[in-house]
Design a protein around this motif. Sequence first.
Motif, PDB file in Angstrom:
ATOM      1  N   UNK A 255       0.859  -1.186   0.000  1.00  0.00           N
ATOM      2  CA  UNK A 255       0.000   0.000   0.000  1.00  0.00           C
ATOM      3  C   UNK A 255       0.896   1.237   0.000  1.00  0.00           C
ATOM      4  N   UNK A 256       1.223   1.771  -1.180  1.00  0.00           N
ATOM      5  CA  UNK A 256       2.206   2.855  -1.305  1.00  0.00           C
ATOM      6  C   UNK A 256       1.849   4.134  -0.553  1.00  0.00           C
ATOM      7  N   UNK A 257       0.611   4.307  -0.140  1.00  0.00           N
ATOM      8  CA  UNK A 257       0.240   5.486   0.643  1.00  0.00           C
ATOM      9  C   UNK A 257       0.913   5.498   2.018  1.00  0.00           C
ATOM     10  N   UNK A 258       1.330   4.328   2.494  1.00  0.00           N
ATOM     11  CA  UNK A 258       1.831   4.200   3.855  1.00  0.00           C
ATOM     12  C   UNK A 258       3.337   4.432   3.956  1.00  0.00           C
ATOM     13  N   UNK A 259       3.762   4.841   5.147  1.00  0.00           N
ATOM     14  CA  UNK A 259       5.184   4.865   5.476  1.00  0.00           C
ATOM     15  C   UNK A 259       5.691   3.421   5.552  1.00  0.00           C
ATOM     16  N   UNK A 260       7.001   3.229   5.465  1.00  0.00           N
ATOM     17  CA  UNK A 260       7.555   1.869   5.593  1.00  0.00           C
ATOM     18  C   UNK A 260       7.533   1.405   7.052  1.00  0.00           C
ATOM     19  N   UNK A 261       6.378   0.955   7.498  1.00  0.00           N
ATOM     20  CA  UNK A 261       6.181   0.482   8.869  1.00  0.00           C
ATOM     21  C   UNK A 261       5.847  -1.004   8.849  1.00  0.00           C
ATOM     22  N   UNK A 262       6.281  -1.758   9.853  1.00  0.00           N
ATOM     23  CA  UNK A 262       5.970  -3.193   9.876  1.00  0.00           C
ATOM     24  C   UNK A 262       4.467  -3.426  10.055  1.00  0.00           C
ATOM     25  N   UNK A 263       4.006  -4.560   9.558  1.00  0.00           N
ATOM     26  CA  UNK A 263       2.579  -4.876   9.647  1.00  0.00           C
ATOM     27  C   UNK A 263       2.385  -6.381   9.563  1.00  0.00           C
TER      28      UNK A 263
ATOM     29  N   UNK B 187      -2.158  10.770   9.690  1.00  0.00           N
ATOM     30  CA  UNK B 187      -0.932  11.428   9.209  1.00  0.00           C
ATOM     31  C   UNK B 187       0.337  10.681   9.612  1.00  0.00           C
ATOM     32  N   UNK B 188       0.377  10.147  10.823  1.00  0.00           N
ATOM     33  CA  UNK B 188       1.607   9.498  11.283  1.00  0.00           C
ATOM     34  C   UNK B 188       1.882   8.180  10.560  1.00  0.00           C
ATOM     35  N   UNK B 189       0.898   7.703   9.773  1.00  0.00           N
ATOM     36  CA  UNK B 189       1.089   6.466   9.017  1.00  0.00           C
ATOM     37  C   UNK B 189       1.302   6.721   7.529  1.00  0.00           C
ATOM     38  N   UNK B 190       0.983   7.923   7.056  1.00  0.00           N
ATOM     39  CA  UNK B 190       1.037   8.216   5.628  1.00  0.00           C
ATOM     40  C   UNK B 190       2.414   8.699   5.202  1.00  0.00           C
ATOM     41  N   UNK B 191       2.900   8.180   4.084  1.00  0.00           N
ATOM     42  CA  UNK B 191       4.226   8.563   3.587  1.00  0.00           C
ATOM     43  C   UNK B 191       4.244  10.019   3.162  1.00  0.00           C
ATOM     44  N   UNK B 192       3.256  10.449   2.406  1.00  0.00           N
ATOM     45  CA  UNK B 192       3.113  11.836   1.977  1.00  0.00           C
ATOM     46  C   UNK B 192       1.659  12.234   2.203  1.00  0.00           C
ATOM     47  N   UNK B 193       1.331  12.703   3.413  1.00  0.00           N
ATOM     48  CA  UNK B 193      -0.064  12.915   3.801  1.00  0.00           C
ATOM     49  C   UNK B 193      -0.892  13.723   2.808  1.00  0.00           C
ATOM     50  N   UNK B 194      -0.328  14.802   2.256  1.00  0.00           N
ATOM     51  CA  UNK B 194      -1.139  15.673   1.404  1.00  0.00           C
ATOM     52  C   UNK B 194      -1.489  15.029   0.063  1.00  0.00           C
ATOM     53  N   UNK B 195      -0.764  13.981  -0.335  1.00  0.00           N
ATOM     54  CA  UNK B 195      -1.129  13.286  -1.574  1.00  0.00           C
ATOM     55  C   UNK B 195      -2.507  12.641  -1.452  1.00  0.00           C
ATOM     56  N   UNK B 196      -2.878  12.305  -0.233  1.00  0.00           N
ATOM     57  CA  UNK B 196      -4.225  11.797   0.007  1.00  0.00           C
ATOM     58  C   UNK B 196      -5.120  12.889   0.580  1.00  0.00           C
ATOM     59  N   UNK B 197      -4.680  13.510   1.674  1.00  0.00           N
ATOM     60  CA  UNK B 197      -5.549  14.412   2.426  1.00  0.00           C
ATOM     61  C   UNK B 197      -5.798  15.725   1.706  1.00  0.00           C
ATOM     62  N   UNK B 198      -4.993  16.022   0.698  1.00  0.00           N
ATOM     63  CA  UNK B 198      -5.184  17.250  -0.058  1.00  0.00           C
ATOM     64  C   UNK B 198      -6.056  17.091  -1.288  1.00  0.00           C
ATOM     65  N   UNK B 199      -6.578  15.896  -1.523  1.00  0.00           N
ATOM     66  CA  UNK B 199      -7.420  15.652  -2.691  1.00  0.00           C
ATOM     67  C   UNK B 199      -8.886  15.931  -2.345  1.00  0.00           C
ATOM     68  N   UNK B 200      -9.760  16.101  -3.345  1.00  0.00           N
ATOM     69  CA  UNK B 200     -11.179  16.353  -3.089  1.00  0.00           C
ATOM     70  C   UNK B 200     -11.803  15.217  -2.268  1.00  0.00           C
TER      71      UNK B 200
END
Length: 369
Positions: free
Chosen positions: A128-136, A279-292
Motif C-alpha cells: 500500500x504505497x500510501x503508507x510509510x515503511x512500517x511493519x505490519x 498522518x503518522x502512518x502516511x508517507x506523503x499525507x497531502x497526496x491523500x488528504x489534499x485531494x477532493x
Amino acid sequence: MQKLAIIGGGIIGMTLANYLDQTKYQVTLFDDPTGQATKASAGIISPWLSKRRNKQWYNLARDGAAFFPKLIQDFQLDQTIYQQSGTLLLRPEKQLTELLKLAEGRKKEAPEIGTIKLLTGVQTQKELPLLKPLPSIKISGGGRLDGKAYLTHLQKRAEEKEVTIIQEHVQLTDDQAISYGENKDVFDQIALTAGPHLKELLAPLDYRVDLRPQKGQLLVFQTALKKSGDFPVAMLDGEADLIPFLNGKILLGATHENEAGWNLDETTTAFEQLTAGARKFLAEPEKLLGTPFHYRVGTRAYTSDFAPFFGPLNDRLIVASGLGSSGLTTGPYIGYLMADYLNTGIAKWQEYQKELATYIQHEKKLKPY
C-alpha cells in the motif's frame, strides 16, 4: 401466504428480504434511510485479530466473515461492492508479535483467514504505497464492503422478487399493526431491523430496549491512484482505517461519537480527528488528504455491552439491533439467520448472543418470548 413486514432497510433488513421464501411470504419493507448506518458505511471484513473478550461476539463475527463467499454467490456481488483485498494491520512491533500468535491460533477454527505474514516496513509500503515503511501483519482473507453499494444492489434484487418497498417513517400500533402517514396495515409477522430506532418503535408497546445511537463519520477521497483497487485495506493503530476502492476512491474512517445523538451534520472536528490519526502512518499525507473529498455520516446502534442481539420477541415480532461498528461483518449473516428461522422455524444462533431479555424488557415485567 403470510403477510410479513420488515421495518428497516439497512444491512440486516435488506438481506433478510432477499433470503425470505417468496412462496411463503408476501413481503413489505419499510425504509426510512435518514441517518442509516449502512448507507453511510464502507468497511473492513477482517474480525480475526480482534482482542474483544466477548467470545459470543467473536464467534458471530468469525462466522459472519466466513459467510461472505456464499453471500457473493447468492447475490452476485461484484468488486464494486465487495472484494477480498487482504488486510494490513499496523501496530507497534511488540503488539504485532502477540497478534501473529493470536492469528495463527484462530486460523485453526477459521481457515478463511488465509495466509498470515509478518511484513517489514518496505514490504508494507509495497503493498500500500500510501503508507510509510512500517511493519505490519498481512492477512490474505480480509476484505472490504461498500455498504451503500450493497444496499443499492440488494434493493434492486428485492424489487425483482416483488418485495414492496415503502419509504416512510412508521409506528407500531400493536405487535401486528403498522401506521405510516394516513395509512394503517396489519401483518402476520413483523421484523424490526431499524438499528437504533428499535427503541422508539417498541416504546408504544411498553418495551424498554438497551440501545443508544452513535454517530459515525468517514471521509471519501477521490484520488488519481489508478491501481487503488489492487491495494489491501489497512487497520491503523487508532480510530482511522484506510479503505481503498476502485477508481482512486480511498476511504478514511470512521469516528465513534457517543454524544451526538441523532445529529447528522458533517463536522470539521471529524476531519481533523481522522486525518490527525492517519498522518503518522502516511508517507506523503497531502497526496491523500489534499485531494477532493466528501463525508458519509450515519448513526449506529450500540448496547451497553457492545454486543448485538436478534431473535423472536413474541409470536409475531422478531427483532435485531445493536450491531455497532461491526455491522458490515455481522449484519448480512444475521439477516440470513433470521430469514432461515422464518423460513424453517429453526433458530441457529444460540452460540452467538445472550438471552434477548438481556436487552429488551417489558415495562409490565412480562417475560419476552
